[in-house]
Design a protein around this motif. Structure first.
Motif, mmCIF file in Angstrom:
data_model
loop_
_atom_site.group_PDB
_atom_site.id
_atom_site.type_symbol
_atom_site.label_atom_id
_atom_site.label_comp_id
_atom_site.label_asym_id
_atom_site.label_seq_id
_atom_site.Cartn_x
_atom_site.Cartn_y
_atom_site.Cartn_z
ATOM 1 N N THR A 367 40.982 35.893 38.604
ATOM 2 C CA THR A 367 40.310 36.186 39.875
ATOM 3 C C THR A 367 40.739 37.553 40.412
ATOM 4 O O THR A 367 40.154 38.045 41.369
ATOM 5 N N ARG A 368 41.745 38.151 39.803
ATOM 6 C CA ARG A 368 42.155 39.510 40.159
ATOM 7 C C ARG A 368 41.200 40.517 39.504
ATOM 8 O O ARG A 368 40.564 40.227 38.487
ATOM 9 N N ARG A 369 41.156 41.710 40.062
ATOM 10 C CA ARG A 369 40.427 42.810 39.423
ATOM 11 C C ARG A 369 41.393 43.718 38.662
ATOM 12 O O ARG A 369 41.073 44.193 37.580
ATOM 13 N N TYR A 370 42.547 43.935 39.264
ATOM 14 C CA TYR A 370 43.521 44.833 38.668
ATOM 15 C C TYR A 370 44.904 44.171 38.665
ATOM 16 O O TYR A 370 45.241 43.422 39.586
ATOM 17 N N GLU A 371 45.673 44.481 37.623
ATOM 18 C CA GLU A 371 47.073 44.055 37.623
ATOM 19 C C GLU A 371 47.902 45.041 38.438
ATOM 20 O O GLU A 371 48.751 44.644 39.229
ATOM 21 N N TYR A 372 47.664 46.335 38.227
ATOM 22 C CA TYR A 372 48.324 47.358 39.037
ATOM 23 C C TYR A 372 47.556 48.669 38.907
ATOM 24 O O TYR A 372 46.709 48.844 38.014
ATOM 25 N N ILE A 373 47.830 49.578 39.815
ATOM 26 C CA ILE A 373 47.218 50.912 39.804
ATOM 27 C C ILE A 373 48.341 51.928 39.964
ATOM 28 O O ILE A 373 49.144 51.826 40.900
ATOM 29 N N GLU A 374 48.394 52.928 39.058
ATOM 30 C CA GLU A 374 49.431 53.959 39.135
ATOM 31 C C GLU A 374 48.774 55.320 39.355
ATOM 32 O O GLU A 374 47.933 55.751 38.555
ATOM 33 N N TYR A 375 49.139 55.969 40.441
ATOM 34 C CA TYR A 375 48.563 57.269 40.782
ATOM 35 C C TYR A 375 49.392 58.400 40.172
ATOM 36 O O TYR A 375 50.575 58.229 39.831
ATOM 37 N N SER A 419 34.879 33.387 43.686
ATOM 38 C CA SER A 419 35.396 33.361 45.058
ATOM 39 C C SER A 419 35.364 31.934 45.602
ATOM 40 O O SER A 419 34.308 31.407 45.958
ATOM 41 N N ASP A 420 36.543 31.298 45.664
ATOM 42 C CA ASP A 420 36.676 29.952 46.228
ATOM 43 C C ASP A 420 37.091 30.089 47.684
ATOM 44 O O ASP A 420 38.249 30.372 47.984
ATOM 45 N N ARG A 421 36.134 29.882 48.577
ATOM 46 C CA ARG A 421 36.356 30.154 50.001
ATOM 47 C C ARG A 421 35.711 29.106 50.903
ATOM 48 O O ARG A 421 35.337 29.403 52.046
ATOM 49 N N TYR A 422 35.616 27.888 50.438
ATOM 50 C CA TYR A 422 34.871 26.863 51.156
ATOM 51 C C TYR A 422 35.790 25.733 51.620
ATOM 52 O O TYR A 422 36.686 25.298 50.893
ATOM 53 N N PHE A 423 35.523 25.233 52.838
ATOM 54 C CA PHE A 423 36.291 24.123 53.402
ATOM 55 C C PHE A 423 35.339 23.008 53.819
ATOM 56 O O PHE A 423 34.335 23.255 54.491
ATOM 57 N N ASN A 424 35.669 21.800 53.417
ATOM 58 C CA ASN A 424 34.853 20.630 53.715
ATOM 59 C C ASN A 424 34.817 20.352 55.222
ATOM 60 O O ASN A 424 35.850 20.360 55.891
ATOM 61 N N LEU A 425 33.622 20.082 55.748
ATOM 62 C CA LEU A 425 33.459 19.740 57.168
ATOM 63 C C LEU A 425 33.090 18.277 57.373
ATOM 64 O O LEU A 425 32.990 17.821 58.517
ATOM 65 N N ARG A 426 32.920 17.544 56.304
ATOM 66 C CA ARG A 426 32.572 16.132 56.443
ATOM 67 C C ARG A 426 33.816 15.335 56.843
ATOM 68 O O ARG A 426 34.918 15.613 56.380
#
Length: 662
Positions: A367-375, A419-426
């Protein structure tokens, strides 16, 4: 089985001496509790005394008749001993946890440890003598009369080694001298305070401070019951064998017991009233995603995008900071944008870090896009490590010598399959038709939806729970794309604009209500928890028309109205699971927290925090609940965890002193 009501056995003992005994066929239920055990034992003692008192003093009775009376008394005693043993076995686990907890934090408090050792020593002496008495029961037909007489005389004699003295000593250590009455300086109070301060112990025992007190006191109560039984047995044996009438001695013993009972229960009830009833879970020894924690994923995530793709005109006339709310509008000349998954949602809070960089992409199933970025300037976002997929060189460029087309670092809010971003309302309600109530909670993620699942158990009389009935109620197995499933009604979708969770303790001070349900709702842009409370009969252990006599309770305050909520801010948070120090609760009622991205420096903003603690939150022993809540726990510099907590039923009102009115 819950212990507070059991401790009222002291009152039962007192009352039974002056009340009509229950029928002889009274049966102890399979689910034993101390109050029933003591009732049976004390009634057995009274009936044994009836056997002894039905005849004259033993000088005028022949030896065979003495032996017959002895056998009858010992037979009664054997049954009473069996009941005490059953109770000890029933509560052995809870008592062991309580004693282990005491030992753990007592080691840091020498004076309390010394007192606790004194208590253990005194209890062990009484228990040792009780075991000796049980041996006499086993070999009653082979015992000499002198053996029983010697044992009986030692038990009731007024010396420092007698059971009578040991019981007095136990009472004195626990409560202190009567002339120095203090409801905060007694041993029980000090132990409760120490337990609450030692947070690890709450997680280890799965007992609230009030439950801990009662588990510990159960051991003491059973020890006193052993002592009481031995003393009564001893007076009987001495009378049977013509050593005296002992009616006055027994009366004095009862008066003394009555006095100690009243004092003990007053202090115990006061300590219990002040003791905390919250149960929560500490961090596990090892974090395992999907087993003891889970995550909201790709809610706000670090994303690299060139300025030329942040506007429809494909210009580079602005700076990265200009783009605080935008979208990815294209992929100019298929540069780096073509080599990474595109953010199809909105981009927020873009900023410039440096022109050129090496990017280590995450694995394709992550679910990540990058492990790290080095400038190029040496700055690293995230934790540099071996890059399995190999690094990619990404360079900004100049256009027409005037404009620098910079790579910006933005936050992507994208609804996607990752993207898991849901919460049950029942709502989730226990099986009230079968007299079941909520006894525990846990978060579960199913079909990318977070559910607050309940453990339910069948109510029994006096606030007990049938352990064999305990189960986790299945959650509703639906998907967000199912027919007739709607956002805002069946589930809530987190977003940049709506990502707050209210942190509340929802409970009732009315002890005639217990929790039977839970649900989330949305108040403004906040996810808010509610508890369903139903009326019940404590003595009978029955819900009273739960469909009618129930209601939903919540905290309706917001951050802009009512008693305004305070926000908990996470400062430069790292991934929650990277902490080496156990998380501790750092929120309180009437606050809220936002789901945010992790720190740019520590994690390249790749995770959403807080994480979700999915450990089950239950008490041991299981009890009804008077409340529940959602809270945050963590350590400074980390995202921490969102988790449920439970509030155990308050048994304090059911501990009665003799002069109390029901």
């Amino acid at each position: 089985m819950y212990l507070p009501c059991h401790l009222s056995w002291l009152v039962v003992v007192f009352l039974l001496f002056f009340a009509t005994p229950p029928p002889a066929d009274a049966v102890i239920e399979d689910v034993l509790d101390i109050i029933h055990v003591v009732k049976e034992v004390t009634v057995g003692v009274l009936k044994a005394w009836d056997i002894v008192q039905q005849s004259q003093i033993a000088q005028s009775i022949e030896l065979p008749l003495m032996r017959e009376k002895q056998r009858k008394v010992l037979k009664r005693l054997k049954e009473m001993s069996r009941q005490i043993d059953q109770a000890e076995q029933k509560y052995a686990e809870n008592v062991a946890l309580a004693v282990e907890s005491v030992t753990a934090f007592m080691n840091r408090n020498a004076p309390l440890m010394a007192k606790m050792n004194d208590i253990h020593d005194t209890m062990n002496r009484i228990s040792s003598r009780f075991q000796q008495m049980q041996k006499y029961e086993e070999y009653q037909d082979k015992l000499e009369a002198s053996t029983l007489i010697t044992f009986a005389e030692w038990t009731v004699s007024p010396n420092a080694h007698s059971v009578h003295h040991l019981m007095d000593r136990l009472h004195l250590i626990l409560l202190g001298p009567e002339e120095k009455e203090n409801t905060t300086a007694n041993m029980l109070s000090m132990l409760a305070i120490s337990y609450e301060e030692s947070m690890d112990q709450i997680c280890h025992t799965k007992q609230s401070a009030q439950q801990f007190l009662n588990s510990l006191y159960a051991d003491i109560a059973l020890t006193e019951l052993k002592g009481y039984t031995m003393m009564q047995f001893s007076w009987m044996m001495l009378r049977i064998y013509g050593k005296g009438n002992f009616t006055q001695e027994v009366d004095l013993m009862r008066m003394d017991f009555e006095k100690r009972t009243e004092r003990t229960l007053k202090l115990l009830r006061e300590v219990m009233r002040r003791a905390d009833r919250i149960v929560w879970r500490c961090d596990p020894a090892k974090f395992v995603r999907g087993k003891n924690y889970d995550e909201v994923t790709r809610l706000l995530q670090g994303y690299i995008e060139n300025e030329v793709d942040l506007n429809k005109e494909e210009t580079c006339r602005e700076t990265c900071d200009f783009y605080q709310s935008t979208r990815s509008e294209g992929c100019f000349k298929d540069l780096y944008c073509a080599r990474q998954p595109r953010c199809s949602g909105k981009l927020y809070h873009c900023t410039f870090v440096d022109s050129d960089m090496w990017v280590c992409p995450a694995s394709r199933n992550s679910t990540r896009r990058y492990e790290y970025i080095e400038y190029e300037n040496g700055r690293v976002l995230g934790q540099r490590s071996a890059c399995v997929r190999g690094t990619t060189k990404v360079d900004s460029w100049w256009r027409y010598l005037f404009w620098h087309c910079s790579y910006c670092f933005c936050l992507c809010d994208e609804i996607s399959i990752k993207s898991d971003r849901y919460f049950n309302l029942r709502e989730t309600v226990s099986d009230v038709e079968n007299n079941k109530v909520v006894t525990g909670l846990r978060f579960v993620k199913n079909n990318r939806i977070f559910h607050l699942q309940i453990q339910e158990g069948q109510l029994l009389p006096r606030g007990a729970i049938n352990r064999t009935s305990l189960s986790w109620k299945p959650f509703e197995d639906y998907k967000i794309f199912d027919r007739d499933v709607r956002n805002g009604r069946d589930y809530h979708t987190l977003s940049f604009e709506s990502r707050s969770v209210d942190l509340d303790d929802i409970y009732t001070d009315d002890n005639s209500y217990v929790v039977v349900g839970v649900r989330f709702r949305v108040v403004g842009a906040h996810l808010n928890v509610e508890a369903k409370l139903a009326e019940y009969d404590f003595k009978a252990g029955k819900l009273i028309n739960p469909e009618i006599n129930s209601f939903w309770k919540s905290n309706d305050n917001t951050d802009v109205s009512g008693d305004r909520r305070q926000k908990i801010n996470l400062h430069s948070p790292d991934m929650s699971t990277r902490t080496i120090v156990k998380s501790i609760p750092d929120s309180r009622h009437n606050q809220y927290i936002d789901f945010v991205n992790t720190s740019l420096e520590k994690d390249a903003a790749q995770s959403t925090v807080p994480f979700i603690d999915t450990q089950e939150v239950v008490s041991n022993p299981p009890v009804p609940l008077s409340g529940l809540g959602i809270y945050h726990k963590g350590q400074s510099g980390y995202g921490g965890f969102l988790a449920p907590k439970i509030m155990t039923y308050d048994f304090t009102p059911h501990i009665r002193v003799p002069q109390d009115k029901d």
